[in-house]
Design a protein around this motif. Structure first.
Motif: not given
Ligand SMILES: Cc1cc2nc3c(=O)[nH]c(=O)nc-3n(C[C@H](O)[C@H](O)[C@H](O)COP(=O)(O)OP(=O)(O)OC[C@H]3O[C@@H](n4cnc5c(N)ncnc54)[C@H](O)[C@@H]3O)c2cc1C
Length: 388
Positions: A14-16, A34-36, A44-46, A314-316
């Motif tokens: 439950v991130g972005g 939703g499980l986070e 800790m993530g992205s 942070c992570m890509f």
């Molecule tokens: C430094 C940086 C700058 C960026 N700049 C931009 C920008 O300007 N504009 C833009 O559009 N994008 C940008 N991005 C990219 C964008 O931020 C990411 O594409 C987006 O945040 C990814 O979202 P997500 O939900 O995939 O990841 P996250 O938000 O990290 O969510 C994934 C979630 O899954 C959870 N999770 C993982 N494994 C488990 C498990 N086993 N059980 C339960 N929960 C779990 C994690 O804890 C996390 O909360 C940037 C990224 C970074 C790192």
């Protein structure tokens, strides 16, 4: 083994993306869990580090523009329901040497989609936005709809919206494994078992841990962000400083006006090129991380590289072609894979939430997501052949 509860859809992560998916699914009447693994939100993530750029001029590929238009609409809807501003318009600058793709490709997306824009020389750019000092051979494309999203607050807004629509969200609960069953999916966490008709895996940098076949297609990479105090902060206010993407001889960088943290925020794409394990990443930024960003800031935004206000790692999560992966698991069709977004995905979370809900509820979406199919990678068939 007793199953705690059965849902229509479980969202793992439950991130972005996951928070937007939970909100969209719950608002359309689905029973959602939703499980986070960490907190809501967390660092800790992205998605942390206060904000993310949103822009319509899309040099990555013009076909993202219709998705972006819908993203803007949905972010506006979310902030209205949440009664808090989440989307801030500053205009966006895409700039590079006139022969480098960034400006050319950004212009192409504007022309194809009739987006208002202006091309500025580096002198015109400095006259209009005095903090920018780009080399003489650079051109800048200004697009007035660009800006930023308060990303951590967007996650909170989506989780609150999801709650209000009846979703359950559990933070600090780690999904350990999942398997398909005769009538859906069973998910095991460190606290119990759950069942659902469908599973959405939106685990960001951990995608390859929950779906091992994705490990070579979704590679986490360490990034660092810096907030530096400028000596003329008034030049870096949102009304005088558009967000930017800038290719210079040192690489490709992006930046933001001062917002929330009292500093000019800057980052470099693919920072130091460090592929990482998300469980072992060095989270504490160091002098080398800071040096790269400070040097860039001092050269192209003179006076911006004063005292450090904050640094964050942070992570890509990069796919091989840096386009997203949004598709069904080839061997488990009731599992949707919603990651990785290769460093440019946050702005799309709102429309990706809608796409997830479309796919989960009707099996199809009106949005064109053909660019995000797993089958574009030659290795997909062999990677997923033997699984589940
Ligand atoms: C430094 C940086 C700058 C960026 N700049 C931009 C920008 O300007 N504009 C833009 O559009 N994008 C940008 N991005 C990219 C964008 O931020 C990411 O594409 C987006 O945040 C990814 O979202 P997500 O939900 O995939 O990841 P996250 O938000 O990290 O969510 C994934 C979630 O899954 C959870 N999770 C993982 N494994 C488990 C498990 N086993 N059980 C339960 N929960 C779990 C994690 O804890 C996390 O909360 C940037 C990224 C970074 C790192």
């Amino acid at each position: 083994m007793s199953v705690n509860q059965r849902y229509d859809v479980i969202v793992a992560g439950v991130g972005g993306m996951g928070s937007a998916a939970c909100a969209a699914l719950a608002r359309r009447g689905k029973r959602v869990l939703g499980l986070e693994r960490f907190d809501i939100p967390h660092a800790m993530g992205s998605s942390h580090g206060v904000n993310r750029i949103i822009r319509l001029a899309y040099y990555e590929d013009p076909s993202y523009v219709p998705l972006l238009r819908r993203s803007y609409e949905l972010w506006r809807e979310l902030e209205t329901g949440f009664s808090e501003q989440l989307l801030f318009i500053t205009g966006s600058i895409d700039a590079s040497d006139r022969d480098v793709e960034l400006v050319r490709d950004s212009l192409k997306s504007c022309e194809i989609h009739n987006l208002p824009h202006e091309i500025l020389t580096s002198t015109q750019l400095r006259e209009r936005f005095p903090a920018y000092h780009l080399p003489e051979n650079h051109l800048a494309l200004f697009q007035p709809d660009g800006g930023f999203l308060a990303s951590e607050r967007c996650i909170v807004a989506n989780v609150v919206t999801a709650f209000e629509a009846g979703a359950q969200i559990h933070a600090r609960e780690v999904v350990q494994s999942w398997q398909t069953t005769a009538n859906g999916v069973r998910v095991e966490t460190d606290l119990g078992f759950y069942e659902a008709e469908q599973l959405v895996i939106s685990a960001g940098a951990w995608a390859g841990k929950l779906v091992p076949e994705l490990a070579t297609l979704a590679k986490p990479e360490r990034q660092v962000l810096a907030w530096l105090q400028p000596d003329q902060p008034e030049l870096f206010c949102p009304d005088r400083f558009p967000v930017f993407n800038l290719t210079v001889e040192e690489g490709r960088y992006y930046g933001f006006p001062i917002y929330s943290v009292p500093g000019f925020k800057v980052g470099r794409y693919h920072h130091l090129g460090e592929e990482v394990d998300p469980d072992e990443i060095e989270r504490e930024p160091n002098a080398a991380d800071e040096g790269v960003l400070r040097e860039f800031a001092g050269r192209y935004f003179p006076g911006s590289n004063g005292p450090t206000m904050a640094l964050k790692a942070c992570m890509f999560t990069n796919s091989p072609d840096e386009h997203f992966i949004i598709d069904r698991h080839p061997a488990a069709p009731n599992v949707l894979l919603v990651s990785p977004c290769s460093g440019h995905g946050f702005k799309f979370c709102s429309v990706i939430g809608e796409i997830v809900a479309d796919l989960a509820i009707t099996g199809a979406t009106r949005h064109d997501i053909s660019l995000f199919k797993l089958s574009r990678f030659a290795s997909t068939t062999s990677l997923f052949a033997a699984s589940h």
